[in-house]
Design a protein around this motif. Sequence first.
Motif, PDB file in Angstrom:
ATOM      1  N   ILE A  17       0.848  -1.199   0.000  1.00 17.41           N
ATOM      2  CA  ILE A  17       0.000   0.000   0.000  1.00 17.41           C
ATOM      3  C   ILE A  17       0.879   1.244   0.000  1.00 17.41           C
ATOM      4  N   LYS A  18       1.877   1.245   0.866  1.00 15.25           N
ATOM      5  CA  LYS A  18       2.786   2.394   0.945  1.00 15.25           C
ATOM      6  C   LYS A  18       3.509   2.597  -0.384  1.00 15.25           C
ATOM      7  N   LYS A  19       3.999   1.529  -0.964  1.00 15.77           N
ATOM      8  CA  LYS A  19       4.752   1.610  -2.217  1.00 15.77           C
ATOM      9  C   LYS A  19       3.893   2.187  -3.342  1.00 15.77           C
ATOM     10  N   VAL A  20       2.693   1.660  -3.501  1.00 17.70           N
ATOM     11  CA  VAL A  20       1.825   2.109  -4.593  1.00 17.70           C
ATOM     12  C   VAL A  20       1.392   3.551  -4.368  1.00 17.70           C
ATOM     13  N   PHE A  21       1.075   3.914  -3.138  1.00 22.23           N
ATOM     14  CA  PHE A  21       0.681   5.293  -2.853  1.00 22.23           C
ATOM     15  C   PHE A  21       1.838   6.245  -3.140  1.00 22.23           C
ATOM     16  N   LYS A  39      -7.915   6.752 -10.396  1.00 25.26           N
ATOM     17  CA  LYS A  39      -6.610   6.441 -10.988  1.00 25.26           C
ATOM     18  C   LYS A  39      -5.702   5.732  -9.983  1.00 25.26           C
ATOM     19  N   PHE A  40      -5.764   6.178  -8.731  1.00 24.38           N
ATOM     20  CA  PHE A  40      -4.968   5.502  -7.706  1.00 24.38           C
ATOM     21  C   PHE A  40      -5.403   4.045  -7.576  1.00 24.38           C
ATOM     22  N   MET A  41      -6.700   3.803  -7.551  1.00 27.41           N
ATOM     23  CA  MET A  41      -7.193   2.434  -7.401  1.00 27.41           C
ATOM     24  C   MET A  41      -6.868   1.582  -8.636  1.00 27.41           C
ATOM     25  N   ARG A  75      -8.237  -0.810   5.108  1.00 29.91           N
ATOM     26  CA  ARG A  75      -6.808  -0.825   5.459  1.00 29.91           C
ATOM     27  C   ARG A  75      -6.020   0.147   4.574  1.00 29.91           C
ATOM     28  N   ILE A  76      -6.345   0.206   3.297  1.00 28.52           N
ATOM     29  CA  ILE A  76      -5.684   1.154   2.390  1.00 28.52           C
ATOM     30  C   ILE A  76      -5.902   2.579   2.897  1.00 28.52           C
TER      31      ILE A  76
END
Length: 132
Positions: A17-21, A39-41, A75-76
């Motif tokens: 989650i941290k990496k993708v964000f 777009k984030f999702m 959680r995200i």
Amino acid sequence: MLKQLSHRIKMNMTLSIKKVFEQYMASIGWDEKQYDVVKFMEQWRHYLYNEATWFAELDDQTKMNPQFHEQLAVRINEIIDQLVNEPPTDEQIAEINRLTERLGIDDFPYGCKLEAKYHIERLQQELKKKKS
């Protein structure tokens, strides 16, 4: 459902989650006006299905369970909230001040540790280009 997962999977989930964000926010230059949850999702789903080894380890029943995805969404949101509310370190603030002074850039806002990291990396690259 998430509570039933192993500690290792939960840790890897958090790191994912941290990496993708962090990647998504860097892709938009940490411009909050450009933030688009859709777009984030999309980026999250791509990562989840193509790169997240922890997700591949889950059984199909878990992957298909709507409750799992609801809890994952919660959680995200929790992780993102933690990330954007974690203040920059004193070292980061000092480094940004040093870099902006060397580059002759006026102060600019940064609100959290991850955003400060992004700007430090960006400013360091800018300084390297200026020296070349």
